[in-house]
Design a protein around this motif. Structure first.
Motif, PDB file in Angstrom:
ATOM      1  N   ALA A 220     -20.556 -28.653   0.870  1.00  0.00           N
ATOM      2  CA  ALA A 220     -21.525 -28.570  -0.214  1.00  0.00           C
ATOM      3  C   ALA A 220     -22.502 -29.725  -0.026  1.00  0.00           C
TER       4      ALA A 220
ATOM      5  N   ASP B 212     -18.442 -34.433  -3.735  1.00  0.00           N
ATOM      6  CA  ASP B 212     -17.676 -34.195  -4.955  1.00  0.00           C
ATOM      7  C   ASP B 212     -17.436 -32.713  -5.211  1.00  0.00           C
ATOM      8  N   ALA B 213     -18.483 -31.929  -5.010  1.00  0.00           N
ATOM      9  CA  ALA B 213     -18.373 -30.492  -5.271  1.00  0.00           C
ATOM     10  C   ALA B 213     -17.371 -29.854  -4.315  1.00  0.00           C
TER      11      ALA B 213
ATOM     12  N   ARG C 172     -13.867 -30.959  -5.406  1.00  0.00           N
ATOM     13  CA  ARG C 172     -13.474 -30.299  -6.652  1.00  0.00           C
ATOM     14  C   ARG C 172     -13.065 -28.857  -6.367  1.00  0.00           C
TER      15      ARG C 172
ATOM     16  N   LEU D 158     -21.030 -22.006  -2.565  1.00  0.00           N
ATOM     17  CA  LEU D 158     -20.242 -22.976  -1.824  1.00  0.00           C
ATOM     18  C   LEU D 158     -19.670 -22.335  -0.561  1.00  0.00           C
TER      19      LEU D 158
END
Ligand code: ADP
Ligand code: ZN
Ligand code: ZN
Length: 681
Positions: A596, A600-601, A604, A669
């Protein structure tokens, strides 16, 4: 053609809500299912047919996987097939079975796997123009021109494999470098061609090692040889695929993708340099060409031979577990040829000068005076891996990757080896203005320059991915080396593979140490393999070969095993370590990766993904971690590792996980599963 059930050709319009039979088609869409189409009255379809269908707003090519299935959908929701293509042979049942297996094992939707395995021209809805695709040349003659009579050792191997023709058996052909493995392949293929059957030969990066193809052509001057690799133009690739699929090509020689070509009369599968990591596909259907080759041999009921001087530990372990039989060639085939003498040069005692220890320079000088060739191996291309400002500590980095830019001297540019970005070498430091920027470390180009200055008049040839950009150029360079028109070769990995330079008697290895301190548990296995391979280039005839490895760790057990050419001992110590640490081949692994714009994405997503399916107790799911090189081409990457000592348990979990992901994963994503992964950075 197969007769179809009558209800297929008569489709009563009044019976809209009645269940009816349809054809199930695989399409190249990221959905883990097949699609129902009805069969118009004037068409007959069979499993394996390539068809054209309407899908959404577009027409697409599909492959019929089932006929006569009962559709769950109302009649009016099912569209008819638009056309059936007959420009290529119908895909055979064993091929479809191979694709079903690979799709399930590597967790890629069947449609994407099947269509993705077709050559480029056959993925298009446009029919193949009748004459555009050239057939492979040759007259299908089985004439065989052997280069040598097999030695006793070679004959024993040949007889053992030949005795298995007609049934499945998996062999590890463990033969030291120069032991005449290729010669055995040729004799086995001759046997197969005599019977009018087909042989499949997989080799790493054959576009970069053209002499393997040459050797095949010389041995089988009249045979139809189809060469397949990704460097070919679409037309040539499609032509080779058709020659394989029609059964015209007696020999199919290719990189991993050749394992996906249908071969109706397949009778022998050979995988050369089976340990090579390039057999693993790193995108789309992430299959291991080597493992797929063994599975294919099983489907075809024919022997598979995995040849190498340095088996992968997976293959070695498969032999220990009695899944494969091991055939050994402990000596070089050429009369008088011995394995080279391998020694280390202790860099803590000999101060290197521009990367070269005095002993290494002396060894090169001795070869020059005797008119013999030397090879300098350094596993890094370019001029220098770092451009730095000594005043403020700045180094040139790629703006899109978390990696440094590599200095290239020929083009006088900086280049990112991860994303391909290029820029001019800056005149001054962008942070402090210092004009004295220094290239640090060295790659092949700098080594070439150093040697040129040191040995004026010596003919130096550099062979790496940059110098091999144009195919013809590499062949010409190699020809020159063979003719003895080169004194010193400088090269990467590319030079380690399969080359047979008669005049080469010295190999110097410059930077072996990085792998010894790597955190990748496979680094030692790879280092041993590449050093044994590159050493294997020396002394392939009467004149003895010598290898010097420059290192700061001369006492490392890897080097003593190398000096003894003791693969077995090395493999056993590695396997002991892996067993204690719980690494493959004692456990099975898979990685779920995501990328991504922001790390962080990706993290996660992976954390949530792990909760989508419940892992059975036999499967261990690790916490997600960023990749070592976190950012490539502007995308930040993370991965989550899954391990199990039970393959079925891991496979069951992966299927559940991927089903859930196909439903739940956010569209923006990018993610994928990698089963039996081998790269983690
Ligand atoms: P490998 O594939 O194991 O590296 P090759 O088949 O390339 O080995 O053989 C290494 C060298 O030995 C080649 O130069 C080849 O021509 C030669 N050679 C192979 N078999 C024989 C043989 N039976 N007699 C003499 N020379 C041989
Ligand atoms: Zn600076
Ligand atoms: Zn980059």
């Amino acid at each position: 053609m197969k007769r179809l059930p009558t209800e297929l050709s008569t489709r009563p319009k009044s019976l809209r809500d009645r269940r009816f039979s349809c054809v199930r088609v695989a399409l190249d869409v990221p959905l883990a299912r097949l699609f129902d189409y009805s069969l118009p009255d004037d068409m007959t379809a069979a499993v394996g047919d390539r068809v054209v269908v309407q899908f959404g707003a577009r027409q697409r090519i599909g492959v019929v996987m089932e006929v006569g299935a009962v559709s769950e959908l109302p009649v009016n929701r099912v569209k008819p097939l638009l056309a059936i293509r007959d420009d290529a042979p119908r895909l055979p049942a064993d091929w479809l079975e191979l694709m079903r297996f690979l799709s399930a094992y590597y967790q890629r939707p069947l449609g994407e796997s099947v269509i993705g395995a077709l050559p480029p021209r056959l993925r298009s809805v446009k029919p193949l123009p009748r004459k555009s695709v050239a057939a492979v040349e040759g007259e299908a003659s089985a004439a065989f021109v052997p280069t040598h009579r097999l030695t006793q050792d070679q004959s024993a191997v040949f007889e053992r494999v030949a005795a298995s023709l007609g049934r499945f058996d998996a062999f590890l052909l463990h033969g030291v470098t120069g032991s005449g493995k290729t010669e055995i392949y040729l004799h086995l293929i001759a046997r197969v061609l005599e019977r009018g059957a087909q042989a499949l030969v997989l080799a790493p990066e054959i576009s970069l090692t053209p002499q393997l193809e040459q050797r095949f052509r010389q041995a089988f001057p009249g045979a139809r040889l189809a060469v397949m690799h990704s460097g070919l133009q679409d037309i040539a690739r499609t032509g080779a695929w058709l020659a394989a699929a029609r059964g015209d090509a007696g020999i199919v020689l290719g990189t991993r993708l050749a394992v996906l070509a249908p071969m109706p009369r397949l009778a022998l599968v050979l995988v050369d340099e089976e340990h090579d990591t390039s057999f693993k596909q790193q995108e789309g259907l992430r299959y291991s060409g080597r493992d797929a080759a063994v599975y294919r041999a099983k489907l075809a009921g024919c022997p598979a031979v995995l040849g190498t001087a340095t088996p992968s530990l997976e293959t070695w372990y498969n032999w220990q577990q009695k899944r494969y039989q091991r055939l050994e060639l402990p000596e070089r085939a050429s009369p008088g040829a011995r394995l080279p003498e391998v020694r280390t040069v202790d860099l803590r005692r000999e101060t290197p000068e521009q990367g070269f220890a005095p002993s290494t320079l002396a060894a090169i000088a001795a070869r020059l005076s005797r008119g013999e060739q030397s090879l300098i191996f350094i596993n890094r291309r370019g001029y220098a891996p770092v451009l730095a400002c000594e005043a403020c500590g700045w180094t040139a980095g790629c703006t899109r990757c978390s990696a440094r830019m590599v200095v290239h001297s020929a083009s006088r540019r900086l280049r990112c080896h991860h994303c391909g970005a290029e820029e001019a070498i800056p005149r001054a430091c962008p942070t402090c203005g210092n004009v004295d920027l220094r290239p640090l470390g060295r790659g092949t180009q700098r080594v070439e320059e150093t040697l040129g200055a040191r040995f004026a008049g010596a003919r130096i040839v550099r062979i790496d991915r940059d110098s091999a950009q144009r195919r013809g150029e590499l062949s010409r360079t190699l020809e020159r080396v063979h003719r003895g028109e080169a004194d010193i070769l400088v090269g990467t990995q590319l030079l380690a593979k399969g080359h047979d330079f008669p005049g080469l008697t010295f190999v110097g290895v410059l930077n072996a140490d990085a792998a010894l301190v790597s955190t990748d548990y496979r680094a030692a296995e790879r280092l041993f393999a590449v050093l044994e391979q590159v050493s294997g280039r020396a002394g392939r005839r009467e004149r003895p070969g010598e290898v010097l490895v420059q290192t700061r760790y001369p006492g490392h057990p890897l080097f003593s095993a190398l000096a003894r050419h003791d693969f077995s001992g090395f493999a056993q110590s590695q396997l002991d370590e892996r067993k204690a640490a719980g690494f493959p081949p004692f456990v099975f692994e898979a990685a779920l990766r995501a990328e991504a714009p922001k790390l962080d994405a990706a993290l996660r997503f992976l954390r949530e993904a792990a909760r989508l399916a419940e892992a059975p107790p036999a499967v261990r799911v690790y916490d997600p971690v960023p990749h070592v090189i976190t950012r490539i081409a502007g995308m930040e990457r993370a991965q989550l590792l899954m391990q199990s000592s039970s393959r079925p348990a891991l496979q069951g979990y992966l299927s559940a996980l991927s089903t859930a992901l196909f439903e739940a994963a956010p569209r923006h994503l990018r993610w994928h599963l990698d089963v039996d992964p081998i790269e983690f950075d």
